[in-house]
Write a protein that holds these residues in place. Sequence first.
Motif, PDB file in Angstrom:
ATOM      1  N   UNK A  98       0.831  -1.202   0.000  1.00  0.00           N
ATOM      2  CA  UNK A  98       0.000   0.000   0.000  1.00  0.00           C
ATOM      3  C   UNK A  98       0.870   1.259   0.000  1.00  0.00           C
ATOM      4  N   UNK A  99       0.221   2.418  -0.029  1.00  0.00           N
ATOM      5  CA  UNK A  99       0.948   3.692  -0.111  1.00  0.00           C
ATOM      6  C   UNK A  99       1.764   4.005   1.151  1.00  0.00           C
ATOM      7  N   UNK A 100       1.574   3.213   2.211  1.00  0.00           N
ATOM      8  CA  UNK A 100       2.355   3.382   3.442  1.00  0.00           C
ATOM      9  C   UNK A 100       3.495   2.373   3.526  1.00  0.00           C
ATOM     10  N   UNK A 101       3.561   1.450   2.566  1.00  0.00           N
ATOM     11  CA  UNK A 101       4.634   0.466   2.526  1.00  0.00           C
ATOM     12  C   UNK A 101       4.305  -0.849   3.205  1.00  0.00           C
ATOM     13  N   UNK A 102       3.062  -1.044   3.642  1.00  0.00           N
ATOM     14  CA  UNK A 102       2.676  -2.303   4.284  1.00  0.00           C
ATOM     15  C   UNK A 102       2.346  -3.339   3.204  1.00  0.00           C
ATOM     16  N   UNK A 103       2.919  -4.518   3.346  1.00  0.00           N
ATOM     17  CA  UNK A 103       2.668  -5.600   2.403  1.00  0.00           C
ATOM     18  C   UNK A 103       1.601  -6.507   2.988  1.00  0.00           C
ATOM     19  N   UNK A 104       0.592  -6.798   2.197  1.00  0.00           N
ATOM     20  CA  UNK A 104      -0.453  -7.716   2.660  1.00  0.00           C
ATOM     21  C   UNK A 104      -0.840  -8.653   1.527  1.00  0.00           C
ATOM     22  N   UNK A 105      -1.286  -9.835   1.915  1.00  0.00           N
ATOM     23  CA  UNK A 105      -1.747 -10.819   0.938  1.00  0.00           C
ATOM     24  C   UNK A 105      -3.185 -10.509   0.572  1.00  0.00           C
ATOM     25  N   UNK A 106      -3.430 -10.340  -0.708  1.00  0.00           N
ATOM     26  CA  UNK A 106      -4.789 -10.105  -1.186  1.00  0.00           C
ATOM     27  C   UNK A 106      -5.514 -11.421  -1.413  1.00  0.00           C
ATOM     28  N   UNK A 107      -4.798 -12.354  -2.033  1.00  0.00           N
ATOM     29  CA  UNK A 107      -5.413 -13.642  -2.340  1.00  0.00           C
ATOM     30  C   UNK A 107      -4.316 -14.689  -2.465  1.00  0.00           C
ATOM     31  N   UNK A 108      -4.638 -15.869  -1.986  1.00  0.00           N
ATOM     32  CA  UNK A 108      -3.716 -16.986  -2.118  1.00  0.00           C
ATOM     33  C   UNK A 108      -4.477 -18.129  -2.770  1.00  0.00           C
ATOM     34  N   UNK A 109      -3.931 -18.604  -3.863  1.00  0.00           N
ATOM     35  CA  UNK A 109      -4.569 -19.689  -4.597  1.00  0.00           C
ATOM     36  C   UNK A 109      -4.699 -20.914  -3.691  1.00  0.00           C
ATOM     37  N   UNK A 110      -5.856 -21.525  -3.712  1.00  0.00           N
ATOM     38  CA  UNK A 110      -6.089 -22.730  -2.906  1.00  0.00           C
ATOM     39  C   UNK A 110      -6.076 -23.939  -3.817  1.00  0.00           C
ATOM     40  N   UNK A 111      -5.151 -24.817  -3.574  1.00  0.00           N
ATOM     41  CA  UNK A 111      -5.078 -26.067  -4.333  1.00  0.00           C
ATOM     42  C   UNK A 111      -5.473 -27.186  -3.385  1.00  0.00           C
ATOM     43  N   UNK A 112      -6.444 -27.954  -3.803  1.00  0.00           N
ATOM     44  CA  UNK A 112      -6.962 -29.021  -2.956  1.00  0.00           C
ATOM     45  C   UNK A 112      -5.893 -30.050  -2.613  1.00  0.00           C
ATOM     46  N   UNK A 120      -3.759 -26.423   7.197  1.00  0.00           N
ATOM     47  CA  UNK A 120      -3.663 -24.998   7.530  1.00  0.00           C
ATOM     48  C   UNK A 120      -2.512 -24.304   6.790  1.00  0.00           C
ATOM     49  N   UNK A 121      -2.148 -24.817   5.636  1.00  0.00           N
ATOM     50  CA  UNK A 121      -1.020 -24.266   4.879  1.00  0.00           C
ATOM     51  C   UNK A 121      -1.230 -22.793   4.549  1.00  0.00           C
ATOM     52  N   UNK A 122      -2.377 -22.444   3.974  1.00  0.00           N
ATOM     53  CA  UNK A 122      -2.642 -21.054   3.585  1.00  0.00           C
ATOM     54  C   UNK A 122      -2.601 -20.115   4.791  1.00  0.00           C
ATOM     55  N   UNK A 123      -3.153 -20.539   5.900  1.00  0.00           N
ATOM     56  CA  UNK A 123      -3.172 -19.696   7.101  1.00  0.00           C
ATOM     57  C   UNK A 123      -1.749 -19.454   7.615  1.00  0.00           C
ATOM     58  N   UNK A 124      -0.929 -20.496   7.619  1.00  0.00           N
ATOM     59  CA  UNK A 124       0.437 -20.333   8.117  1.00  0.00           C
ATOM     60  C   UNK A 124       1.255 -19.399   7.224  1.00  0.00           C
ATOM     61  N   UNK A 125       1.109 -19.562   5.929  1.00  0.00           N
ATOM     62  CA  UNK A 125       1.834 -18.695   4.995  1.00  0.00           C
ATOM     63  C   UNK A 125       1.343 -17.253   5.124  1.00  0.00           C
ATOM     64  N   UNK A 126       0.028 -17.077   5.176  1.00  0.00           N
ATOM     65  CA  UNK A 126      -0.540 -15.736   5.301  1.00  0.00           C
ATOM     66  C   UNK A 126      -0.070 -15.062   6.579  1.00  0.00           C
ATOM     67  N   UNK A 127      -0.082 -15.795   7.671  1.00  0.00           N
ATOM     68  CA  UNK A 127       0.344 -15.253   8.960  1.00  0.00           C
ATOM     69  C   UNK A 127       1.798 -14.779   8.910  1.00  0.00           C
ATOM     70  N   UNK A 128       2.640 -15.509   8.226  1.00  0.00           N
ATOM     71  CA  UNK A 128       4.074 -15.184   8.183  1.00  0.00           C
ATOM     72  C   UNK A 128       4.405 -14.078   7.189  1.00  0.00           C
ATOM     73  N   UNK A 129       3.641 -13.983   6.099  1.00  0.00           N
ATOM     74  CA  UNK A 129       3.985 -13.018   5.047  1.00  0.00           C
ATOM     75  C   UNK A 129       3.201 -11.713   5.117  1.00  0.00           C
TER      76      UNK A 129
END
Length: 157
Positions: A98-112, A120-129
């Motif tokens: 964003x314009x303040x320099x904060x990086x956030x995940x908008x969407x993470x592809x979910x593969x079954x 909980x793969x997506x949650x762990x990655x999202x939490x860390x990144x």
Amino acid sequence: MRKLILLMFLGLFTSCELFTSKEEQTKNRVNEELLAIDWNDVDQYPLFEGCDETAPKQIQRDCFQNQMLRIASDTLDSLSFEVDNELEDTLYIDFEVDEHGFISILEMEEKQSVLNEIADFNEQITERLNNLTVAPALKRGIPVGLRFRLPLVLNTQ
């Protein structure tokens, strides 16, 4: 008679801008300038500490991408997963700086196939990144938001 013809001749070549207001002229110049701006590109890419803000744009972009890939790789290396079946897949993660320099995940592809092995793969990655920070991208000296996509290659072989 010559004076009249000369005045008419000069009148034909006189700019019509003499008859428009200063406000209208300013509005026209602003509109021309806005149309000339490439809104799909930035003047300076987001920069992590250690990236040179005076470097050419392509080098800034490479530095940003390399640092982001290093952070994602370090994040994955710090996680420990146990899987029953081998995984070989690529997931795409859409980020925003964003314009303040904060990086956030908008969407993470979910593969079954991944979620079957690591629930909980997506949650762990999202939490860390999420919530990393950088110097924001600049457009004409103004901080702006930027979106990008990062491929995440999973291989448990």
